[in-house]
Design a protein around this motif. Sequence first.
Motif, short mmCIF file in Angstrom:
data_model
loop_
_atom_site.label_atom_id
_atom_site.label_comp_id
_atom_site.label_asym_id
_atom_site.label_seq_id
_atom_site.Cartn_x
_atom_site.Cartn_y
_atom_site.Cartn_z
N PRO A 10 0.80 -1.32 -0.16
CA PRO A 10 0.04 -0.05 0.16
C PRO A 10 0.86 1.17 0.07
O PRO A 10 1.91 1.32 0.39
CB PRO A 10 -0.97 -0.05 1.21
N SER A 11 0.20 2.32 -0.73
CA SER A 11 1.20 3.56 -0.89
C SER A 11 1.31 4.03 0.73
O SER A 11 2.42 4.97 0.77
CB SER A 11 0.04 4.32 -1.48
N GLY A 12 0.37 4.08 1.71
CA GLY A 12 1.10 4.60 2.83
C GLY A 12 1.56 3.71 4.02
O GLY A 12 2.12 3.89 4.98
N TYR A 13 2.11 2.61 3.16
CA TYR A 13 2.81 1.54 4.26
C TYR A 13 4.23 2.07 4.94
O TYR A 13 4.98 2.49 4.18
CB TYR A 13 2.85 0.52 3.54
N SER A 53 -0.42 -12.73 3.26
CA SER A 53 0.81 -12.10 3.98
C SER A 53 1.67 -11.41 2.97
O SER A 53 2.44 -12.32 2.23
CB SER A 53 1.43 -12.90 4.89
N THR A 54 1.99 -10.17 2.91
CA THR A 54 2.94 -9.86 2.09
C THR A 54 4.17 -8.70 2.97
O THR A 54 5.30 -9.23 2.67
CB THR A 54 2.40 -8.70 1.05
N MET A 55 3.92 -7.94 3.49
CA MET A 55 4.67 -7.13 4.33
C MET A 55 5.05 -8.10 5.60
O MET A 55 4.44 -9.10 5.77
CB MET A 55 4.11 -5.81 4.55
N GLY A 56 5.98 -7.55 6.30
CA GLY A 56 6.39 -8.25 7.47
C GLY A 56 7.41 -9.23 7.11
O GLY A 56 8.38 -9.31 6.53
N SER A 57 7.46 -10.11 8.23
CA SER A 57 8.85 -11.19 8.43
C SER A 57 8.81 -12.16 7.27
O SER A 57 9.66 -12.63 6.77
CB SER A 57 8.72 -11.93 9.76
N TYR A 58 7.38 -12.59 6.75
CA TYR A 58 7.68 -13.46 5.69
C TYR A 58 8.30 -13.08 4.48
O TYR A 58 9.12 -14.10 3.95
CB TYR A 58 6.10 -13.70 5.17
N LEU A 59 8.11 -12.13 3.79
CA LEU A 59 9.04 -11.51 2.83
C LEU A 59 10.02 -10.57 3.00
O LEU A 59 10.00 -9.63 2.44
CB LEU A 59 8.15 -11.19 1.39
N SER A 60 10.59 -10.66 4.24
CA SER A 60 11.38 -9.77 4.68
C SER A 60 12.51 -9.29 3.86
O SER A 60 13.18 -8.20 3.93
CB SER A 60 11.91 -10.15 5.95
N ALA A 63 8.59 -1.65 -0.17
CA ALA A 63 8.59 -0.13 -0.33
C ALA A 63 7.13 -0.09 -0.93
O ALA A 63 6.66 -0.82 -1.46
CB ALA A 63 9.56 0.45 -1.30
N PRO A 64 6.21 1.28 -0.60
CA PRO A 64 5.02 1.48 -1.21
C PRO A 64 4.95 1.25 -2.58
O PRO A 64 5.81 1.83 -3.43
CB PRO A 64 4.79 2.86 -0.40
#
Length: 581
Positions: free
Chosen positions: A118-121, A424-431, A436-437
């Motif tokens: 997302p753009s605001g992540y 799940s996209t952000m976070g530890s899985y695809l670290s 980036a947004p």
Amino acid sequence: MPHPSTNPTPLTESENIVKRIVPVVLSLVPLLASCQATPTDETTLPVNAMAATAHPVATQVARNVLEQGGNAADAAVAAGFALAVAEPSMSHLGGRIQILVRTADGRYAGYNGMTEVPSGYVAPEVAVSQGYGTIATPGVVAGLARLHAEHGSLPWSDLLEEPASIARDGYKLLPGAAARHGRGFEQFRDNPGFQRVFIEDDGTAFDADDVIRQPVLAQTIERLALAGADDFYRGQIAQQIAADMAANGGHVTANDLAAYKVLDGRYITTSYRGFDIHSLAAPAGGGLVVKALNILENFDLASLGEAQWAAVMNQALAITINSMADDRAELDLGRVADKGWAAEQAKDIRVPPASFPTAPRIMTTSSASEATDWSGSYWGPESHHTTHFTIADCDGAVVSITQTLGPLFGSRVITPELGFVYASTMGSYLSTADQAPGSRPRTTIAPTVVTRDGEVVMALGAAGGIRILSAIVQTISRHIDQGHDPATAVALPRVHPERGRNDEGERVTYSDKVNLEMTPERGWPTEVAEALEADGFAVLPAEENASFGRVHLVARTGNAWTGVADLDWEGTTASADCDAR
């Protein structure tokens, strides 16, 4: 030139050329003859259509569409929605997708429906492993919709009718799915959406053969059938998604949904011993398939014994996986497909002395449920995810699709009013990926088509994280290099290099550490493990079925399609008679 572990007297350049070329030519003569035994006339249409998916419910849905006169794209849309209903731990409408189409007249189209950050992540100081904070803008619905818009023939609403009915009326939970539900229970039990769908009234997980009914998901699919896929991104469903995210700390907004577009897939191809390999590069994983096969082409794999083949394969895969660290984005596809680079890498591969030349044992029966790693006990709970399905139609077109949630049940979030799981996209899985947004973090999913002289030989893909690469490459090599029929090529045992971290904490893959499939049904004989260990390889035996990637493919011989569902899973194949349509 690849070198053996022994040190013979050096050969002259001309002797080297003869030594390499003659065995290759001689070993390929029987294989080439068998491949040409039933040539395909360009004007001859198939006598049947074929579907191969990871769940019998989805396979039957695809077959029904084909029998009603639908084409491969139509059947793929229906199967994709059906898999979301019946295999929710592996893929869903809130996930990501990569699609490769080979049209009846030989053209290719790829679609990148990966989740978009997302753009605001803003990444938190401590990466989370699940929950609303891991959710990016979904791409599955948009991907299937674009496939239908550009290649479908039946009405969109008709294709979603049966998946909606299955969600509403229910389906029986398979043993593998029940094991995954049990494995993920503690992680999703507190989410209100999961509580409505996947938790019994007594607070426990569903068991095998229990009937799962999903009335809320049925309503969502029915709305998509009537209002169209655009409703998911700009309509009522989009509003519900955005509201749920805002209320629970998620990052996806109505603007993110409205701005989402399916991008063209990054088509890549290479030649391999007279065959052409077609796939999709980053953010998909087809570039890795191309790299690995280009490395392997430097070896006469047809003449190697099983321990030698396993050793060379493991090293080539390790080199390929490690190459991601230097070129994760694969911006230059010419560089990815560079055979010169592959030849240089091949020089570092050691061919063990000839040993154990006979083929592994193989039983063509299904895997025993009690001896199957349904939920990731060997590689860990983050390993068992993703689904792949392949469909061919009566006109000769094929569609190869991989869709995924990431880890088991993805983010472990369901919007209660919508009924589908988010990836799940952000976070530890695809670290290790770009988060980036606006980015679409890469994975290894790699829908692939193999052709010869412009005609489809097989279309395939796999599930299983990084083991997707090893599953696809080994299936192709077993067929092309060793001459096995597609079913045997899928069933024969596999290797996969061990991964770990170096002293600097960086992820590395070890060429000399071999995860070796050693199941009772179809594993490598102990002599292969002993031969590898004798030559200095560390062998890590995997003794449960489904510990490696799961392949689903269609293949063409003459004017007939055949299908193969990986014996390590619960998928099926189904044929539709073209004359009966």
